[in-house]
Design a protein around this motif. Structure first.
Motif, mmCIF file in Angstrom:
data_model
loop_
_atom_site.group_PDB
_atom_site.id
_atom_site.type_symbol
_atom_site.label_atom_id
_atom_site.label_comp_id
_atom_site.label_asym_id
_atom_site.label_seq_id
_atom_site.Cartn_x
_atom_site.Cartn_y
_atom_site.Cartn_z
ATOM 1 N N LEU A 13 -16.649 -32.231 -53.773
ATOM 2 C CA LEU A 13 -17.049 -32.981 -54.953
ATOM 3 C C LEU A 13 -17.955 -32.126 -55.836
ATOM 4 O O LEU A 13 -17.784 -32.067 -57.030
ATOM 5 N N ARG A 14 -18.902 -31.437 -55.226
ATOM 6 C CA ARG A 14 -19.794 -30.592 -55.997
ATOM 7 C C ARG A 14 -19.020 -29.470 -56.677
ATOM 8 O O ARG A 14 -19.271 -29.146 -57.815
ATOM 9 N N SER A 15 -18.097 -28.884 -55.981
ATOM 10 C CA SER A 15 -17.274 -27.825 -56.562
ATOM 11 C C SER A 15 -16.429 -28.391 -57.702
ATOM 12 O O SER A 15 -16.296 -27.774 -58.765
ATOM 13 N N ASP A 16 -15.870 -29.580 -57.493
ATOM 14 C CA ASP A 16 -15.064 -30.227 -58.522
ATOM 15 C C ASP A 16 -15.933 -30.595 -59.721
ATOM 16 O O ASP A 16 -15.531 -30.413 -60.868
ATOM 17 N N ALA A 17 -17.140 -31.066 -59.460
ATOM 18 C CA ALA A 17 -18.056 -31.418 -60.556
ATOM 19 C C ALA A 17 -18.417 -30.178 -61.363
ATOM 20 O O ALA A 17 -18.471 -30.228 -62.597
ATOM 21 N N ALA A 18 -18.647 -29.072 -60.665
ATOM 22 C CA ALA A 18 -18.967 -27.819 -61.367
ATOM 23 C C ALA A 18 -17.776 -27.364 -62.214
ATOM 24 O O ALA A 18 -17.957 -26.907 -63.347
ATOM 25 N N ALA A 19 -16.588 -27.517 -61.668
ATOM 26 C CA ALA A 19 -15.390 -27.142 -62.431
ATOM 27 C C ALA A 19 -15.236 -28.036 -63.656
ATOM 28 O O ALA A 19 -14.880 -27.557 -64.743
ATOM 29 N N ASN A 20 -15.498 -29.329 -63.499
ATOM 30 C CA ASN A 20 -15.442 -30.250 -64.646
ATOM 31 C C ASN A 20 -16.432 -29.830 -65.720
ATOM 32 O O ASN A 20 -16.114 -29.798 -66.905
ATOM 33 N N ARG A 21 -17.659 -29.530 -65.287
ATOM 34 C CA ARG A 21 -18.696 -29.117 -66.231
ATOM 35 C C ARG A 21 -18.260 -27.879 -66.991
ATOM 36 O O ARG A 21 -18.383 -27.803 -68.213
ATOM 37 N N ASP A 22 -17.731 -26.898 -66.274
ATOM 38 C CA ASP A 22 -17.289 -25.653 -66.918
ATOM 39 C C ASP A 22 -16.169 -25.914 -67.925
ATOM 40 O O ASP A 22 -16.164 -25.340 -69.017
ATOM 41 N N ARG A 23 -15.222 -26.800 -67.557
ATOM 42 C CA ARG A 23 -14.128 -27.119 -68.483
ATOM 43 C C ARG A 23 -14.651 -27.836 -69.726
ATOM 44 O O ARG A 23 -14.184 -27.589 -70.837
ATOM 45 N N ILE A 24 -15.633 -28.704 -69.545
ATOM 46 C CA ILE A 24 -16.213 -29.430 -70.687
ATOM 47 C C ILE A 24 -16.890 -28.447 -71.638
ATOM 48 O O ILE A 24 -16.686 -28.503 -72.851
ATOM 49 N N VAL A 25 -17.679 -27.532 -71.092
ATOM 50 C CA VAL A 25 -18.377 -26.558 -71.936
ATOM 51 C C VAL A 25 -17.376 -25.666 -72.653
ATOM 52 O O VAL A 25 -17.511 -25.402 -73.859
ATOM 53 N N GLU A 26 -16.354 -25.231 -71.950
ATOM 54 C CA GLU A 26 -15.343 -24.372 -72.576
ATOM 55 C C GLU A 26 -14.601 -25.118 -73.681
ATOM 56 O O GLU A 26 -14.337 -24.562 -74.754
ATOM 57 N N ALA A 27 -14.291 -26.380 -73.442
ATOM 58 C CA ALA A 27 -13.625 -27.191 -74.474
ATOM 59 C C ALA A 27 -14.547 -27.376 -75.685
ATOM 60 O O ALA A 27 -14.091 -27.312 -76.833
ATOM 61 N N ALA A 28 -15.832 -27.588 -75.438
ATOM 62 C CA ALA A 28 -16.785 -27.729 -76.551
ATOM 63 C C ALA A 28 -16.867 -26.433 -77.345
ATOM 64 O O ALA A 28 -16.888 -26.458 -78.583
ATOM 65 N N ARG A 29 -16.906 -25.304 -76.659
ATOM 66 C CA ARG A 29 -16.948 -24.009 -77.355
ATOM 67 C C ARG A 29 -15.699 -23.810 -78.202
ATOM 68 O O ARG A 29 -15.782 -23.336 -79.343
#
Length: 193
Positions: A13-29
């Motif tokens: 879950l933590r790994s998945d949450a980190a991946a979600n966070r990274d995808r969100i930041v990349e999408a925002a960029r």
């Protein structure tokens, strides 16, 4: 056995949450790039959709637009800082400094809207630990230039930052014409004669 399974699920879950966070930041960029750094045009539901997450997931990671902008800023700042070592490995110090300043200036141009969108209190809370990183990166470039005999000994980071401050006065319509000249003048002023 059950305890071990829970520990593994928590890690996943933590790994998945980190991946979600990274995808969100990349999408925002990516969205900020499309809007030329205009933070007001950043639609959070569009970012969530592009990242492949629900809006609830986005808000769990970034409770406000400013938090998301701060994360995007930190990631881009990290790229700027991390660019120093490869530039110094491939180029003479003054050339590396010139290339890095061009990147920094272009970043500042695109991010004008992002910086304006963040309130002063959020800026203090979200960015206070970041600006020293740019100072350190610029300092490393100047130190290498001095060691190679290419940069004047009396120049420091503050001098360069003050010189770069003039760029904030350039209207967008004159940017393409004036910035290369101004960077060249700054570099000529830093050059050891």
């Amino acid at each position: 056995m059950r305890g071990k399974g829970n520990a593994v699920a928590t890690r996943e879950l933590r790994s998945d949450a980190a991946a979600n966070r990274d995808r969100i930041v990349e999408a925002a960029r990516a969205e900020l790039s499309k809007s030329n750094g205009t933070a007001d045009e950043l639609k959070l539901h569009v970012v969530a959709k592009a990242a492949g997450v629900g809006q609830g997931t986005l808000y769990r990671h970034f409770p406000t637009r400013e938090h998301l902008l701060a994360a995007a800023y930190r990631d881009e700042l990290t790229e700027l800082v991390d660019a120093v070592a490869p530039l110094l490995a491939r180029h003479a110090p003054l050339d590396a400094l010139t290339r890095w300043l061009r990147r920094l200036v272009e970043y500042a141009r695109v991010k004008r809207g992002v910086m304006a969108a963040i309130e002063a209190s959020a800026w203090r809370d979200l960015y206070s630990d970041q600006h020293h990183r740019l100072d350190e990166a610029l300092g490393a470039l100047l130190d290498q230039g001095k060691a190679a005999g290419e940069v004047r000994d009396e120049v420091d980071v503050t001098d360069v930052i003050l010189l770069l401050g003039v760029l904030s006065r350039i209207p967008e319509s004159d940017w393409e014409r004036r910035v290369p000249t101004i960077i060249a003048v700054i570099i000529d002023g830093l050059r050891r004669k």
